[in-house]
Write a protein that holds these residues in place. Structure first.
Motif, PDB file in Angstrom:
ATOM      1  N   LEU A  33       0.840  -1.196   0.000  1.00  0.00           N
ATOM      2  CA  LEU A  33       0.000   0.000   0.000  1.00  0.00           C
ATOM      3  C   LEU A  33       0.878   1.249   0.000  1.00  0.00           C
ATOM      4  CD1 LEU A  33      -2.758  -0.859   2.630  1.00  0.00           C
ATOM      5  CD2 LEU A  33      -2.879  -1.043   0.148  1.00  0.00           C
ATOM      6  N   ARG A  34       0.481   2.200  -0.832  1.00  0.00           N
ATOM      7  CA  ARG A  34       1.144   3.497  -0.831  1.00  0.00           C
ATOM      8  C   ARG A  34       0.268   4.480  -0.064  1.00  0.00           C
ATOM      9  NH1 ARG A  34       0.974   5.551  -5.683  1.00  0.00           N
ATOM     10  NH2 ARG A  34      -0.449   4.012  -6.502  1.00  0.00           N
ATOM     11  N   ALA A  35       0.814   5.632   0.226  1.00  0.00           N
ATOM     12  CA  ALA A  35       0.090   6.637   1.009  1.00  0.00           C
ATOM     13  C   ALA A  35      -1.303   6.941   0.432  1.00  0.00           C
ATOM     14  CB  ALA A  35       0.920   7.910   1.142  1.00  0.00           C
ATOM     15  N   PRO A  36      -1.460   7.069  -0.892  1.00  0.00           N
ATOM     16  CA  PRO A  36      -2.812   7.343  -1.408  1.00  0.00           C
ATOM     17  C   PRO A  36      -3.813   6.217  -1.107  1.00  0.00           C
ATOM     18  CG  PRO A  36      -1.171   7.870  -3.070  1.00  0.00           C
ATOM     19  CD  PRO A  36      -0.461   7.152  -1.967  1.00  0.00           C
ATOM     20  N   HIS A  37      -3.358   4.961  -1.135  1.00  0.00           N
ATOM     21  CA  HIS A  37      -4.233   3.843  -0.786  1.00  0.00           C
ATOM     22  C   HIS A  37      -4.713   3.991   0.659  1.00  0.00           C
ATOM     23  CE1 HIS A  37      -1.767   1.670  -3.965  1.00  0.00           C
ATOM     24  NE2 HIS A  37      -3.005   1.494  -4.396  1.00  0.00           N
ATOM     25  N   VAL A  38      -3.767   4.288   1.540  1.00  0.00           N
ATOM     26  CA  VAL A  38      -4.083   4.418   2.962  1.00  0.00           C
ATOM     27  C   VAL A  38      -5.033   5.597   3.186  1.00  0.00           C
ATOM     28  CG1 VAL A  38      -3.112   4.768   5.269  1.00  0.00           C
ATOM     29  CG2 VAL A  38      -1.904   3.330   3.620  1.00  0.00           C
ATOM     30  N   SER A  39      -4.815   6.689   2.467  1.00  0.00           N
ATOM     31  CA  SER A  39      -5.697   7.852   2.597  1.00  0.00           C
ATOM     32  C   SER A  39      -7.127   7.507   2.195  1.00  0.00           C
ATOM     33  CB  SER A  39      -5.189   9.005   1.724  1.00  0.00           C
ATOM     34  OG  SER A  39      -3.938   9.449   2.163  1.00  0.00           O
ATOM     35  N   VAL A  40      -7.289   6.768   1.121  1.00  0.00           N
ATOM     36  CA  VAL A  40      -8.631   6.367   0.674  1.00  0.00           C
ATOM     37  C   VAL A  40      -9.284   5.477   1.726  1.00  0.00           C
ATOM     38  CG1 VAL A  40      -9.937   5.042  -1.044  1.00  0.00           C
ATOM     39  CG2 VAL A  40      -8.148   6.635  -1.794  1.00  0.00           C
ATOM     40  N   LEU A  41      -8.542   4.492   2.229  1.00  0.00           N
ATOM     41  CA  LEU A  41      -9.099   3.603   3.243  1.00  0.00           C
ATOM     42  C   LEU A  41      -9.492   4.381   4.499  1.00  0.00           C
ATOM     43  CD1 LEU A  41      -6.753   0.491   2.960  1.00  0.00           C
ATOM     44  CD2 LEU A  41      -9.127   0.689   2.186  1.00  0.00           C
ATOM     45  N   ALA A  42      -8.641   5.319   4.919  1.00  0.00           N
ATOM     46  CA  ALA A  42      -8.927   6.107   6.122  1.00  0.00           C
ATOM     47  C   ALA A  42     -10.193   6.952   5.925  1.00  0.00           C
ATOM     48  CB  ALA A  42      -7.736   6.988   6.477  1.00  0.00           C
ATOM     49  N   LEU A  43     -10.334   7.551   4.752  1.00  0.00           N
ATOM     50  CA  LEU A  43     -11.530   8.347   4.469  1.00  0.00           C
ATOM     51  C   LEU A  43     -12.780   7.470   4.506  1.00  0.00           C
ATOM     52  CD1 LEU A  43     -12.779  11.097   3.542  1.00  0.00           C
ATOM     53  CD2 LEU A  43     -12.549  10.215   1.216  1.00  0.00           C
ATOM     54  N   LEU A  44     -12.710   6.307   3.876  1.00  0.00           N
ATOM     55  CA  LEU A  44     -13.859   5.408   3.851  1.00  0.00           C
ATOM     56  C   LEU A  44     -14.199   4.899   5.247  1.00  0.00           C
ATOM     57  CD1 LEU A  44     -13.029   3.354   0.633  1.00  0.00           C
ATOM     58  CD2 LEU A  44     -14.752   5.167   0.881  1.00  0.00           C
ATOM     59  N   ARG A 102      -6.421  -4.028   7.669  1.00  0.00           N
ATOM     60  CA  ARG A 102      -5.167  -3.570   7.055  1.00  0.00           C
ATOM     61  C   ARG A 102      -4.895  -2.115   7.401  1.00  0.00           C
ATOM     62  NH1 ARG A 102      -3.513  -5.789   2.104  1.00  0.00           N
ATOM     63  NH2 ARG A 102      -1.485  -5.004   1.508  1.00  0.00           N
ATOM     64  N   LEU A 103      -5.943  -1.288   7.418  1.00  0.00           N
ATOM     65  CA  LEU A 103      -5.783   0.113   7.779  1.00  0.00           C
ATOM     66  C   LEU A 103      -5.276   0.226   9.213  1.00  0.00           C
ATOM     67  CD1 LEU A 103      -6.119   3.153   7.266  1.00  0.00           C
ATOM     68  CD2 LEU A 103      -8.523   2.894   7.989  1.00  0.00           C
ATOM     69  N   GLY A 104      -5.855  -0.534  10.123  1.00  0.00           N
ATOM     70  CA  GLY A 104      -5.392  -0.504  11.520  1.00  0.00           C
ATOM     71  C   GLY A 104      -3.927  -0.858  11.640  1.00  0.00           C
ATOM     72  N   ALA A 105      -3.519  -1.894  10.912  1.00  0.00           N
ATOM     73  CA  ALA A 105      -2.106  -2.293  10.936  1.00  0.00           C
ATOM     74  C   ALA A 105      -1.233  -1.191  10.355  1.00  0.00           C
ATOM     75  CB  ALA A 105      -1.912  -3.593  10.157  1.00  0.00           C
ATOM     76  N   ALA A 110       2.492   3.639  10.657  1.00  0.00           N
ATOM     77  CA  ALA A 110       2.665   5.095  10.540  1.00  0.00           C
ATOM     78  C   ALA A 110       3.223   5.669  11.832  1.00  0.00           C
ATOM     79  CB  ALA A 110       1.336   5.761  10.179  1.00  0.00           C
ATOM     80  N   ALA A 111       2.775   5.154  12.974  1.00  0.00           N
ATOM     81  CA  ALA A 111       3.301   5.623  14.263  1.00  0.00           C
ATOM     82  C   ALA A 111       4.778   5.263  14.387  1.00  0.00           C
ATOM     83  CB  ALA A 111       2.490   5.024  15.408  1.00  0.00           C
ATOM     84  N   GLU A 112       5.142   4.079  13.940  1.00  0.00           N
ATOM     85  CA  GLU A 112       6.547   3.674  13.992  1.00  0.00           C
ATOM     86  C   GLU A 112       7.405   4.538  13.060  1.00  0.00           C
ATOM     87  OE1 GLU A 112       9.415  -0.232  13.318  1.00  0.00           O
ATOM     88  OE2 GLU A 112       7.246  -0.515  13.444  1.00  0.00           O
ATOM     89  N   ILE A 113       6.878   4.849  11.893  1.00  0.00           N
ATOM     90  CA  ILE A 113       7.593   5.723  10.963  1.00  0.00           C
ATOM     91  C   ILE A 113       7.809   7.088  11.603  1.00  0.00           C
ATOM     92  CG2 ILE A 113       7.435   6.964   8.759  1.00  0.00           C
ATOM     93  CD1 ILE A 113       5.897   4.431   7.711  1.00  0.00           C
ATOM     94  N   ASP A 114       6.761   7.637  12.222  1.00  0.00           N
ATOM     95  CA  ASP A 114       6.895   8.921  12.920  1.00  0.00           C
ATOM     96  C   ASP A 114       7.959   8.843  14.008  1.00  0.00           C
ATOM     97  OD1 ASP A 114       5.039  10.264  11.423  1.00  0.00           O
ATOM     98  OD2 ASP A 114       3.638  10.610  13.071  1.00  0.00           O
ATOM     99  N   ASP A 115       7.939   7.762  14.783  1.00  0.00           N
ATOM    100  CA  ASP A 115       8.927   7.615  15.854  1.00  0.00           C
ATOM    101  C   ASP A 115      10.347   7.638  15.303  1.00  0.00           C
ATOM    102  OD1 ASP A 115       6.978   7.506  17.790  1.00  0.00           O
ATOM    103  OD2 ASP A 115       7.018   5.317  17.978  1.00  0.00           O
TER     104      ASP A 115
END
Length: 144
Positions: A33-44, A102-105, A110-115
């Motif tokens: 998944l790329r960021a745009p995929h995740v953005s779509v899933l989060a919006l939905l 998958r979005l939850g995972a 994303a939190a680990e990337i931020d860290d």
């Protein structure tokens, strides 16, 4: 212009940090998944079923690019498209059960990337940075 002068420009730094975030993301684990995929899933997940136009408008994704993203998500059984019961001319897109999982995972990743990306900042500095970035983002949201 020297590199030191470039480093005094916030836009340049945001771009460089974005590149670093992609590198860290690949190292943490690639799930396809790329960021745009995740953005779509989060919006939905947040909004419920949406039309493709609503998704395109909300996320500023070109309609033809969105079709490709939705094809990817459907193939992976993360989202589904079906005729909208209220308007048969349009399709409603919704997240599936596996999409929510998958979005939850991915949000955990994303939190680990931020860290990793901001490990040189204190918790207070991270909060300040997030507030300032959100303020800049919101400024452009209202102007679009």
């Amino acid at each position: 212009m020297s590199i030191e002068r470039l480093r005094r420009h916030s836009g340049y730094l945001v771009l460089q940090l974005s590149k670093q975030a992609r590198r860290i993301s690949a190292a943490v684990g690639e799930d396809g998944l790329r960021a745009p995929h995740v953005s779509v899933l989060a919006l939905l997940a947040e909004s419920g079923p949406c039309s493709q136009k609503e998704i395109s408008d909300a996320l500023r994704i070109d309609a033809s690019d969105l079709v490709t993203l939705l094809d990817d998500l459907e193939r992976a059984d993360l989202a589904s498209r079906h005729r909208d019961a209220r308007d048969r001319r349009r399709y409603a897109v919704e997240i599936t059960g596996p999409g929510r999982t998958r979005l939850g995972a991915r949000l955990g990743v994303a939190a680990e990337i931020d860290d990793r990306l901001f490990e040189g900042l204190t918790a207070g500095e991270r909060g300040q940075l997030a507030e300032l970035l959100l303020k800049a983002y919101a400024h452009h949201e209202v102007r679009r």
